[in-house]
Design a protein around this motif. Structure first.
Motif, PDB file in Angstrom:
ATOM      1  N   ARG A   1       0.747  -1.173   0.052  1.00  0.00           N
ATOM      2  CA  ARG A   1       0.028   0.087  -0.140  1.00  0.00           C
ATOM      3  C   ARG A   1       0.715   1.245   0.050  1.00  0.00           C
ATOM      4  O   ARG A   1       0.432   2.254  -0.509  1.00  0.00           O
ATOM      5  N   MET A   2       2.022   1.030   0.478  1.00  0.00           N
ATOM      6  CA  MET A   2       3.210   2.309   0.340  1.00  0.00           C
ATOM      7  C   MET A   2       3.724   2.346  -0.912  1.00  0.00           C
ATOM      8  O   MET A   2       3.975   3.211  -1.443  1.00  0.00           O
ATOM      9  N   TRP A   3       4.145   1.129  -1.478  1.00  0.00           N
ATOM     10  CA  TRP A   3       4.969   1.195  -2.592  1.00  0.00           C
ATOM     11  C   TRP A   3       4.566   0.903  -3.789  1.00  0.00           C
ATOM     12  O   TRP A   3       4.829   1.470  -5.068  1.00  0.00           O
ATOM     13  N   GLY A   4       3.142   0.475  -3.858  1.00  0.00           N
ATOM     14  CA  GLY A   4       2.579   0.078  -5.257  1.00  0.00           C
ATOM     15  C   GLY A   4       2.827  -1.480  -5.438  1.00  0.00           C
ATOM     16  O   GLY A   4       3.718  -2.331  -4.952  1.00  0.00           O
ATOM     17  N   ASP A   5       2.182  -1.862  -6.368  1.00  0.00           N
ATOM     18  CA  ASP A   5       2.197  -3.479  -6.932  1.00  0.00           C
ATOM     19  C   ASP A   5       3.407  -3.702  -7.785  1.00  0.00           C
ATOM     20  O   ASP A   5       3.810  -4.871  -7.270  1.00  0.00           O
ATOM     21  N   GLU A   6       4.120  -2.793  -8.416  1.00  0.00           N
ATOM     22  CA  GLU A   6       5.231  -3.164  -9.204  1.00  0.00           C
ATOM     23  C   GLU A   6       6.711  -3.057  -8.497  1.00  0.00           C
ATOM     24  O   GLU A   6       6.609  -2.261  -7.524  1.00  0.00           O
TER      25      GLU A   6
ATOM     26  N   GLY B   1       3.512   4.179  14.722  1.00  0.00           N
ATOM     27  CA  GLY B   1       4.051   5.581  14.584  1.00  0.00           C
ATOM     28  C   GLY B   1       4.181   5.665  13.097  1.00  0.00           C
ATOM     29  O   GLY B   1       3.896   6.658  12.450  1.00  0.00           O
ATOM     30  N   ALA B   2       4.457   4.526  12.179  1.00  0.00           N
ATOM     31  CA  ALA B   2       4.485   4.746  10.787  1.00  0.00           C
ATOM     32  C   ALA B   2       3.146   4.887  10.192  1.00  0.00           C
ATOM     33  O   ALA B   2       3.295   5.531   8.884  1.00  0.00           O
ATOM     34  N   MET B   3       1.887   4.822  10.891  1.00  0.00           N
ATOM     35  CA  MET B   3       0.844   4.948  10.350  1.00  0.00           C
ATOM     36  C   MET B   3       0.242   6.317  10.812  1.00  0.00           C
ATOM     37  O   MET B   3      -0.936   6.827  10.597  1.00  0.00           O
ATOM     38  N   GLY B   4       1.233   7.077  11.648  1.00  0.00           N
ATOM     39  CA  GLY B   4       0.703   8.460  12.182  1.00  0.00           C
ATOM     40  C   GLY B   4      -0.464   8.343  13.317  1.00  0.00           C
ATOM     41  O   GLY B   4      -1.053   9.334  13.666  1.00  0.00           O
TER      42      GLY B   4
ATOM     43  N   GLY C   1      10.174  13.299   7.917  1.00  0.00           N
ATOM     44  CA  GLY C   1       9.908  13.134   6.363  1.00  0.00           C
ATOM     45  C   GLY C   1       8.557  12.633   6.327  1.00  0.00           C
ATOM     46  O   GLY C   1       7.689  13.218   6.726  1.00  0.00           O
ATOM     47  N   ASP C   2       8.380  11.564   5.465  1.00  0.00           N
ATOM     48  CA  ASP C   2       6.925  11.276   5.186  1.00  0.00           C
ATOM     49  C   ASP C   2       6.444  10.871   6.493  1.00  0.00           C
ATOM     50  O   ASP C   2       6.872  10.208   7.645  1.00  0.00           O
ATOM     51  N   VAL C   3       5.131  11.428   6.644  1.00  0.00           N
ATOM     52  CA  VAL C   3       4.247  10.909   8.080  1.00  0.00           C
ATOM     53  C   VAL C   3       2.918  10.291   7.665  1.00  0.00           C
ATOM     54  O   VAL C   3       2.552  10.348   6.285  1.00  0.00           O
ATOM     55  N   ALA C   4       2.602   9.237   8.215  1.00  0.00           N
ATOM     56  CA  ALA C   4       1.650   8.267   7.956  1.00  0.00           C
ATOM     57  C   ALA C   4       1.990   7.597   6.550  1.00  0.00           C
ATOM     58  O   ALA C   4       1.067   7.637   5.799  1.00  0.00           O
ATOM     59  N   TYR C   5       3.015   7.235   6.353  1.00  0.00           N
ATOM     60  CA  TYR C   5       3.231   6.394   5.133  1.00  0.00           C
ATOM     61  C   TYR C   5       2.924   4.835   5.019  1.00  0.00           C
ATOM     62  O   TYR C   5       2.816   4.421   4.136  1.00  0.00           O
ATOM     63  N   LEU C   6       2.389   4.197   6.274  1.00  0.00           N
ATOM     64  CA  LEU C   6       1.616   3.053   6.171  1.00  0.00           C
ATOM     65  C   LEU C   6       0.333   3.234   6.640  1.00  0.00           C
ATOM     66  O   LEU C   6      -0.069   4.351   7.328  1.00  0.00           O
ATOM     67  N   SER C   7      -0.530   2.464   5.946  1.00  0.00           N
ATOM     68  CA  SER C   7      -1.895   2.332   6.407  1.00  0.00           C
ATOM     69  C   SER C   7      -2.614   1.171   6.472  1.00  0.00           C
ATOM     70  O   SER C   7      -1.804  -0.053   6.160  1.00  0.00           O
ATOM     71  N   ALA C   8      -3.675   0.972   7.276  1.00  0.00           N
ATOM     72  CA  ALA C   8      -4.291  -0.256   7.351  1.00  0.00           C
ATOM     73  C   ALA C   8      -5.427  -0.644   6.200  1.00  0.00           C
ATOM     74  O   ALA C   8      -5.778   0.148   5.404  1.00  0.00           O
TER      75      ALA C   8
END
Length: 386
Positions: free
Chosen positions: A166-171, A321-324, A205-212
């Protein structure tokens, strides 16, 4: 010398660091002392919170015996703990030369990326250590993709693959252990700070870069529909096999004062300590979710729904933390290097608060302060929903 060394080692094993320092200081103050004596003295000093004194000894040993890579690794962690990222990341590269880390090294017959643009080439970034490390440093994989101007293939452990997607994409995302891919250069996930010259000023840097995962969130929302709020997710112990576990973990019984806040605690503890949730302390309203947590996707969904995570130093801390998400972390007197010293916030995660022991092994003041703060937190939450 051998007798003093052995006596000091016994003191350190029993956590009598002051006694070890006294024994070793007598030897080193008398003149030249062998390297193992200095090494033990550095250990005794750091354990007492005297990180700068320990750093100076380790730096001296690195100059005298540059080939002692175990010492170089200890120096790296001490420098990072003190916030000296410039020197710390350089020394941290020696981590793969140690007996306990050699087994996880990826044998790669390609040059390590040095942080420079490599347009037209393929860069492999691969994770290497614990789950918390992966969650913490995933953000840097995206930074590296932008800076390198290369095709970047991100290889992560299977347990975190769907979260990473979800952060990176499928490829260009692969699971560790699958068929190898073709690439020109590589970089371990935790070597990216060295390659990219990471400083404290670059964080967070990026905040909330991961998600559920929305489907998992819907599942847990329905499952918890009848549970009174606010919800405080809670973790009280790390992996028992961790080298520092006896310093970082507590028992659920020790956290009894938190129950007076009136929150409902969602136990997301895994491992042997999860059984403690079956008999929570009197006055603590608790729902144990541990048996229903199949993987990190479930943990992420629960953290998405919870109003707060209260935890010892553990992988869910980094995921939240990575999810904000709001996180309160209980830390030992001398914490892991990533938490730095003498601050109650974290440059890595803006929504995080750190509750530190005032002295070695003193959890009671930490828990009392957290209980008071949690009572205020719950009262404020109730005012907001009225």
């Amino acid at each position: 010398m051998a007798a003093v060394h052995d006596a000091a080692a016994r003191c350190i094993e029993s956590q009598d660091f002051e006694g070890a320092q006294a024994l070793l200081q007598d030897v080193v103050s008398a003149g030249a002392a062998p390297m193992p004596i200095w090494r033990l003295l550095a250990v005794a000093l750091r354990a007492q919170g005297k990180a700068e004194e320990g750093r100076d000894i380790l730096a001296m040993l690195a100059r005298q015996v540059p080939g002692d890579l175990s010492n170089r690794f200890d120096l790296a962690e001490t420098l990072l703990l003190l916030g000296d990222f410039e020197r710390g990341w350089q020394e941290y590269r020696y981590r793969y030369s140690l007996a306990h880390t050699r087994s996880i090294e990826r044998k790669v017959q390609r040059p390590r990326w040095d942080g420079q643009p490599i347009p037209g080439q393929t860069l492999l970034i691969h994770d290497e250590q614990g789950y918390g490390d992966t969650f913490q440093f995933m953000r840097m994989a995206r930074w590296a993709r932008a800076r390198s101007q290369a095709r970047v293939i991100f290889e992560v452990n299977p347990e975190t693959l769907t979260i990473a997607r979800r952060m990176w994409g499928d490829e260009d995302l692969v699971a560790r252990g699958t068929l190898p891919v073709t690439f020109d250069r590589h970089c371990e996930l935790m070597s990216l700070p060295m390659a990219m010259g990471l400083t404290l000023a670059d964080l967070p840097g990026d905040v909330a870069y991961l998600s559920a995962d929305p489907e998992r969130v819907a599942y847990w929302r329905a499952r918890l529909a009848d549970v009174p709020k606010p919800w405080v997710a809670i973790v009280w112990a790390g992996r028992p096999e961790h080298v520092n576990d006896r310093n970082r973990s507590v028992t659920l019984a020790q956290l009894a004062p938190l129950g007076a806040s009136g929150a409902t605690f969602l136990a997301i503890q895994k491992g042997p300590a999860a059984a403690q949730a079956g008999t929570p302390p009197a006055g603590m309203t608790m729902v144990s979710l541990s048996d229903g947590i199949r993987d990190f996707e479930d943990t992420a969904a629960i953290l998405h729904l919870a109003d707060l995570l209260v935890s010892v130093d553990s992988s869910p801390v980094h995921l939240a933390g990575a999810m904000g998400r709001p996180v309160w972390v209980m830390l030992p007197f001398v914490p892991d290097w990533r938490w730095l010293l003498d601050r109650d916030d974290s440059p890595w995660y803006p929504g995080m608060r750190l509750f530190r022991q005032p002295a070695r092994s003193q959890w009671t003041p930490v828990i009392e302060r957290m209980a008071s703060e949690l009572t205020t937190f719950v009262a404020q939450w109730r005012r907001n929903v009225e």
